[in-house]
Design a protein around this motif. Sequence first.
Motif, PDB file in Angstrom:
ATOM      1  N   GLU A 112      54.454 -25.278   5.896  1.00  0.00           N
ATOM      2  CA  GLU A 112      53.182 -24.592   6.061  1.00  0.00           C
ATOM      3  C   GLU A 112      53.377 -23.311   6.859  1.00  0.00           C
ATOM      4  OE1 GLU A 112      49.506 -24.257   4.825  1.00  0.00           O
ATOM      5  OE2 GLU A 112      50.471 -26.217   4.643  1.00  0.00           O
ATOM      6  N   GLY A 113      52.914 -22.183   6.310  1.00  0.00           N
ATOM      7  CA  GLY A 113      53.067 -20.892   6.984  1.00  0.00           C
ATOM      8  C   GLY A 113      54.326 -20.155   6.593  1.00  0.00           C
ATOM      9  N   GLY A 114      55.286 -20.885   5.959  1.00  0.00           N
ATOM     10  CA  GLY A 114      56.510 -20.239   5.509  1.00  0.00           C
ATOM     11  C   GLY A 114      57.369 -19.710   6.641  1.00  0.00           C
ATOM     12  N   GLN A 115      57.371 -20.374   7.791  1.00  0.00           N
ATOM     13  CA  GLN A 115      58.152 -19.894   8.930  1.00  0.00           C
ATOM     14  C   GLN A 115      59.640 -19.865   8.609  1.00  0.00           C
ATOM     15  OE1 GLN A 115      56.795 -22.497  12.180  1.00  0.00           O
ATOM     16  NE2 GLN A 115      55.989 -20.700  13.165  1.00  0.00           N
ATOM     17  N   ARG A 116      60.293 -18.746   8.941  1.00  0.00           N
ATOM     18  CA  ARG A 116      61.723 -18.599   8.703  1.00  0.00           C
ATOM     19  C   ARG A 116      62.475 -18.793  10.015  1.00  0.00           C
ATOM     20  NH1 ARG A 116      59.375 -15.297   4.871  1.00  0.00           N
ATOM     21  NH2 ARG A 116      60.428 -15.293   2.839  1.00  0.00           N
ATOM     22  N   ASN A 117      63.522 -19.615   9.983  1.00  0.00           N
ATOM     23  CA  ASN A 117      64.344 -19.815  11.167  1.00  0.00           C
ATOM     24  C   ASN A 117      65.521 -18.837  11.149  1.00  0.00           C
ATOM     25  OD1 ASN A 117      66.244 -20.873   9.339  1.00  0.00           O
ATOM     26  ND2 ASN A 117      65.532 -22.963   9.675  1.00  0.00           N
ATOM     27  N   TRP A 118      66.420 -18.980  12.123  1.00  0.00           N
ATOM     28  CA  TRP A 118      67.499 -18.012  12.262  1.00  0.00           C
ATOM     29  C   TRP A 118      68.457 -18.032  11.071  1.00  0.00           C
ATOM     30  CZ3 TRP A 118      72.729 -19.103  12.473  1.00  0.00           C
ATOM     31  CH2 TRP A 118      73.076 -20.456  12.649  1.00  0.00           C
ATOM     32  N   ILE A 119      68.640 -19.203  10.465  1.00  0.00           N
ATOM     33  CA  ILE A 119      69.546 -19.285   9.320  1.00  0.00           C
ATOM     34  C   ILE A 119      68.968 -18.511   8.140  1.00  0.00           C
ATOM     35  CG2 ILE A 119      70.651 -20.838   7.680  1.00  0.00           C
ATOM     36  CD1 ILE A 119      70.645 -22.997   9.787  1.00  0.00           C
ATOM     37  N   GLN A 120      67.680 -18.684   7.882  1.00  0.00           N
ATOM     38  CA  GLN A 120      67.039 -17.978   6.771  1.00  0.00           C
ATOM     39  C   GLN A 120      67.025 -16.471   6.996  1.00  0.00           C
ATOM     40  OE1 GLN A 120      63.562 -20.545   7.243  1.00  0.00           O
ATOM     41  NE2 GLN A 120      63.676 -21.050   5.070  1.00  0.00           N
ATOM     42  N   VAL A 121      66.740 -16.057   8.224  1.00  0.00           N
ATOM     43  CA  VAL A 121      66.727 -14.624   8.543  1.00  0.00           C
ATOM     44  C   VAL A 121      68.127 -14.028   8.386  1.00  0.00           C
ATOM     45  CG1 VAL A 121      66.346 -12.924  10.375  1.00  0.00           C
ATOM     46  CG2 VAL A 121      64.750 -14.827  10.082  1.00  0.00           C
ATOM     47  N   LEU A 122      69.133 -14.762   8.854  1.00  0.00           N
ATOM     48  CA  LEU A 122      70.513 -14.278   8.763  1.00  0.00           C
ATOM     49  C   LEU A 122      70.977 -14.199   7.314  1.00  0.00           C
ATOM     50  CD1 LEU A 122      72.950 -13.458  10.525  1.00  0.00           C
ATOM     51  CD2 LEU A 122      73.714 -15.829  10.395  1.00  0.00           C
ATOM     52  N   CYS A 123      70.626 -15.195   6.502  1.00  0.00           N
ATOM     53  CA  CYS A 123      71.056 -15.200   5.104  1.00  0.00           C
ATOM     54  C   CYS A 123      70.362 -14.115   4.294  1.00  0.00           C
ATOM     55  CB  CYS A 123      70.788 -16.572   4.480  1.00  0.00           C
ATOM     56  SG  CYS A 123      71.861 -17.882   5.114  1.00  0.00           S
ATOM     57  N   ASN A 124      69.149 -13.734   4.676  1.00  0.00           N
ATOM     58  CA  ASN A 124      68.407 -12.719   3.934  1.00  0.00           C
ATOM     59  C   ASN A 124      68.664 -11.303   4.438  1.00  0.00           C
ATOM     60  OD1 ASN A 124      66.404 -13.939   1.838  1.00  0.00           O
ATOM     61  ND2 ASN A 124      66.265 -15.309   3.581  1.00  0.00           N
ATOM     62  N   GLY A 125      68.982 -11.146   5.724  1.00  0.00           N
ATOM     63  CA  GLY A 125      69.168  -9.809   6.282  1.00  0.00           C
ATOM     64  C   GLY A 125      70.536  -9.530   6.870  1.00  0.00           C
ATOM     65  N   GLY A 126      71.345 -10.574   7.038  1.00  0.00           N
ATOM     66  CA  GLY A 126      72.642 -10.402   7.684  1.00  0.00           C
ATOM     67  C   GLY A 126      73.612  -9.545   6.894  1.00  0.00           C
ATOM     68  N   ILE A 127      73.631  -9.704   5.573  1.00  0.00           N
ATOM     69  CA  ILE A 127      74.534  -8.909   4.737  1.00  0.00           C
ATOM     70  C   ILE A 127      74.162  -7.435   4.801  1.00  0.00           C
ATOM     71  CG2 ILE A 127      75.299  -8.490   2.384  1.00  0.00           C
ATOM     72  CD1 ILE A 127      76.436 -11.031   3.617  1.00  0.00           C
ATOM     73  N   ALA A 128      72.860  -7.140   4.741  1.00  0.00           N
ATOM     74  CA  ALA A 128      72.405  -5.749   4.849  1.00  0.00           C
ATOM     75  C   ALA A 128      72.810  -5.150   6.185  1.00  0.00           C
ATOM     76  CB  ALA A 128      70.886  -5.683   4.673  1.00  0.00           C
ATOM     77  N   ALA A 129      72.710  -5.934   7.262  1.00  0.00           N
ATOM     78  CA  ALA A 129      73.100  -5.446   8.586  1.00  0.00           C
ATOM     79  C   ALA A 129      74.591  -5.136   8.642  1.00  0.00           C
ATOM     80  CB  ALA A 129      72.725  -6.479   9.646  1.00  0.00           C
ATOM     81  N   GLN A 130      75.416  -5.942   7.989  1.00  0.00           N
ATOM     82  CA  GLN A 130      76.857  -5.674   7.978  1.00  0.00           C
ATOM     83  C   GLN A 130      77.176  -4.384   7.230  1.00  0.00           C
ATOM     84  OE1 GLN A 130      79.486  -9.037   7.108  1.00  0.00           O
ATOM     85  NE2 GLN A 130      77.787 -10.430   7.490  1.00  0.00           N
ATOM     86  N   PHE A 131      76.520  -4.178   6.095  1.00  0.00           N
ATOM     87  CA  PHE A 131      76.719  -2.915   5.377  1.00  0.00           C
ATOM     88  C   PHE A 131      76.209  -1.730   6.204  1.00  0.00           C
ATOM     89  CE2 PHE A 131      76.683  -5.534   1.345  1.00  0.00           C
ATOM     90  CZ  PHE A 131      78.013  -5.275   1.027  1.00  0.00           C
ATOM     91  N   ALA A 132      75.133  -1.940   6.969  1.00  0.00           N
ATOM     92  CA  ALA A 132      74.606  -0.875   7.821  1.00  0.00           C
ATOM     93  C   ALA A 132      75.598  -0.500   8.920  1.00  0.00           C
ATOM     94  CB  ALA A 132      73.268  -1.303   8.432  1.00  0.00           C
TER      95      ALA A 132
END
Length: 325
Positions: A112-132
Motif C-alpha cells: 500500500e502506497g508503493g513505498q520503495r526501500n533502499w534496494i529498490q531505489v538502488l536498483c532503479n537509480g544506482g546504475i544511472a549514478a555510476q554512469f554519472a
Amino acid sequence: MWLVMLLAFAMPVSIACWLLSLVYTIFNDGTHCVNPWRWLMAAIIPVLVTKWGLKKRSLDKSGAITGLVIGFILTISSLCFCACLLTFFVLASKATKYKSSIKKKFEEDFKEGGQRNWIQVLCNGGIAAQFAVLYMLDSGCTEKVVDFQMWYNSSLFSMAVMGALACSCGDTFASEIGTVFSVNTTPRLITSLRKVPKGTNGGITMIGTLSSGMGGALVGVAYYLTLLLCTSDFQLHKSPAQWLIIPTGALAGLLGSTIDSYLGALFQFSGFDREKKCTVEHPGPNIEFISGTELLDNHSVNLLSALLTGLLTPKIAFYLWQCVV
C-alpha cells in the motif's frame, strides 16, 4: 520554517565544498571548478525530493537515505540528469499509486502506497549514478550538448545515464499503467506469446508496451528541456539537433521494458496460487507453475535491465544521430 533551516544549513556547506574544490583545482592545475550554486542545488534538491517522497509514502527511511546519495550525484554532475531523475521518481510514484485497488487483486507482494526501500531505489537509480560518476570524471560537472563528433565520451555517458533512467521509468509505466488499462486484456508471455495470468513475470500487453515508450519519452523530454535552459544559444546552434534526445528516450524505455520482460520470463519464477487467486514468485504445494526459474528476483532483473539499457542506449543514440543529421 524547515525550508529556512535547510537553506541556512545548505548555503554554508555548499560554499565550503566550493572552496575545497577550488583549492583542489588550483593545486592540481585543473581548469574546472564546481561553482557554489551547483553545490547548493545538489544539497537542496535531493533533500526536498526525499522529503516529498517520505510525506507521500513513496519512500521509506532506507529508500530516502539511498535516494539522497543518488540524487546528489546526479544533480551535481548535470542538471539534465537531475531532471530525468525527478521525472522518473514523480511519475513512477504517481503511476504506482494509480488505481492501486485493481493491482491489489492479483499481486501477492502488493504494498500500500508503493513505498520503495533502499534496494529498490538502488536498483532503479544506482546504475544511472555510476554512469554519472564516469561522466563527471571525463567532463566535470556541467551540461553538454549531445555531439558524438566533438564530445564523444560525454555524449556516450550522458545518454547512458538517460537510458538507465528511461528504462526504469518505461518498465514502471508498462507494469503499473499497462496493468490498469489492460484489465480486460489477457497478457501474453514475451518468450512464447501464450496467454498467462495478470502479474506474470514477462507478461506483456500492447498498452503496456506503448506505455513503456511513453515513460522513456517523458524522461527524454525532461533531459531535452533542461538542456535548452542550461546551454547557450550559440552552442545549441553549432551542435547537431538535440530534439533527437526525445525519441532516444522513447526507444530506451521500450528496450528496457523488453529486456526486463525477457529476463523476467526466463529467470524469475512465476506461479499461480489457487487459494489466493494471484500470481506468486515462489513454488509451493498449491502453486501452479507458469514460467521461469528461481535464478533472479525482481530487484536483480531491474538492475540488469537498467545496466544493459544504459550500455545500449549510446549506440542507439549514435546511429539515430547518424541517420537523421
